[in-house]
Motif scaffolding. Structure first.
Motif, PDB file in Angstrom:
ATOM      1  N   SER A  86     -41.390  70.638 -13.503  1.00  0.00           N
ATOM      2  CA  SER A  86     -42.488  71.378 -12.866  1.00  0.00           C
ATOM      3  C   SER A  86     -43.719  70.492 -12.698  1.00  0.00           C
ATOM      4  O   SER A  86     -44.401  70.548 -11.672  1.00  0.00           O
ATOM      5  N   LEU A  87     -43.985  69.641 -13.679  1.00  0.00           N
ATOM      6  CA  LEU A  87     -45.131  68.739 -13.590  1.00  0.00           C
ATOM      7  C   LEU A  87     -44.851  67.611 -12.589  1.00  0.00           C
ATOM      8  O   LEU A  87     -45.748  67.181 -11.871  1.00  0.00           O
ATOM      9  N   LYS A  88     -43.616  67.171 -12.535  1.00  0.00           N
ATOM     10  CA  LYS A  88     -43.222  66.156 -11.553  1.00  0.00           C
ATOM     11  C   LYS A  88     -43.471  66.690 -10.142  1.00  0.00           C
ATOM     12  O   LYS A  88     -44.031  65.999  -9.295  1.00  0.00           O
ATOM     13  N   ASN A  89     -43.080  67.946  -9.910  1.00  0.00           N
ATOM     14  CA  ASN A  89     -43.298  68.573  -8.603  1.00  0.00           C
ATOM     15  C   ASN A  89     -44.787  68.737  -8.309  1.00  0.00           C
ATOM     16  O   ASN A  89     -45.230  68.544  -7.178  1.00  0.00           O
ATOM     17  N   GLN A  90     -45.566  69.088  -9.337  1.00  0.00           N
ATOM     18  CA  GLN A  90     -47.008  69.260  -9.175  1.00  0.00           C
ATOM     19  C   GLN A  90     -47.664  67.934  -8.789  1.00  0.00           C
ATOM     20  O   GLN A  90     -48.501  67.883  -7.897  1.00  0.00           O
ATOM     21  N   MET A  91     -47.253  66.855  -9.443  1.00  0.00           N
ATOM     22  CA  MET A  91     -47.821  65.544  -9.119  1.00  0.00           C
ATOM     23  C   MET A  91     -47.426  65.131  -7.706  1.00  0.00           C
ATOM     24  O   MET A  91     -48.247  64.587  -6.959  1.00  0.00           O
ATOM     25  N   GLN A  92     -46.183  65.387  -7.323  1.00  0.00           N
ATOM     26  CA  GLN A  92     -45.731  65.049  -5.969  1.00  0.00           C
ATOM     27  C   GLN A  92     -46.545  65.800  -4.927  1.00  0.00           C
ATOM     28  O   GLN A  92     -46.936  65.225  -3.906  1.00  0.00           O
ATOM     29  N   LYS A  93     -46.835  67.059  -5.193  1.00  0.00           N
ATOM     30  CA  LYS A  93     -47.655  67.851  -4.264  1.00  0.00           C
ATOM     31  C   LYS A  93     -49.068  67.270  -4.163  1.00  0.00           C
ATOM     32  O   LYS A  93     -49.628  67.164  -3.078  1.00  0.00           O
TER      33      LYS A  93
END
Length: 103
Positions: A86-93
């Motif tokens: 979830s944090l990986k996706n947040q950083m990518q966004k």
């Protein structure tokens, strides 16, 4: 005066809200290139793995998430969050939103 525990019939707690800025979690991120060789561990961090290509996996605990993301974003393509997803996706966004500002 002491309170006799036997006489306590109910205990209520008021809800508390933890500021988003101070939410913490355990985060694993991968550093590569020169950054992996020169990286200085911060308080609450440890190296969990050194990969054959020279990259390292760092485990970070107890750093506020907003501070951690801000710091990791400065490392650019030499840093990727491995866990949690979830944090990986947040950083990518965040990266994609930043790139849109420069198009």
């Amino acid at each position: 005066e002491d309170i006799n525990i036997i006489n306590i019939t109910n205990i209520e707690y008021l809800p508390t809200i933890k500021s988003e800025a101070f939410n913490t979690m355990t985060v694993a991120f991968k550093l590569k290139g020169r950054l992996a060789k020169s990286y200085t561990l911060k308080q609450g961090e440890r190296i969990s793995e050194q990969l054959k290509d020279g990259s390292i996996i760092v485990i970070n605990q107890n750093e506020p998430i907003d501070h951690l993301l801000s710091r990791l974003m400065r490392y650019g393509s030499n840093c990727t969050i491995e866990r949690p997803k979830s944090l990986k996706n947040q950083m990518q966004k965040m990266i994609n939103d930043t790139l849109k500002n420069y198009e």
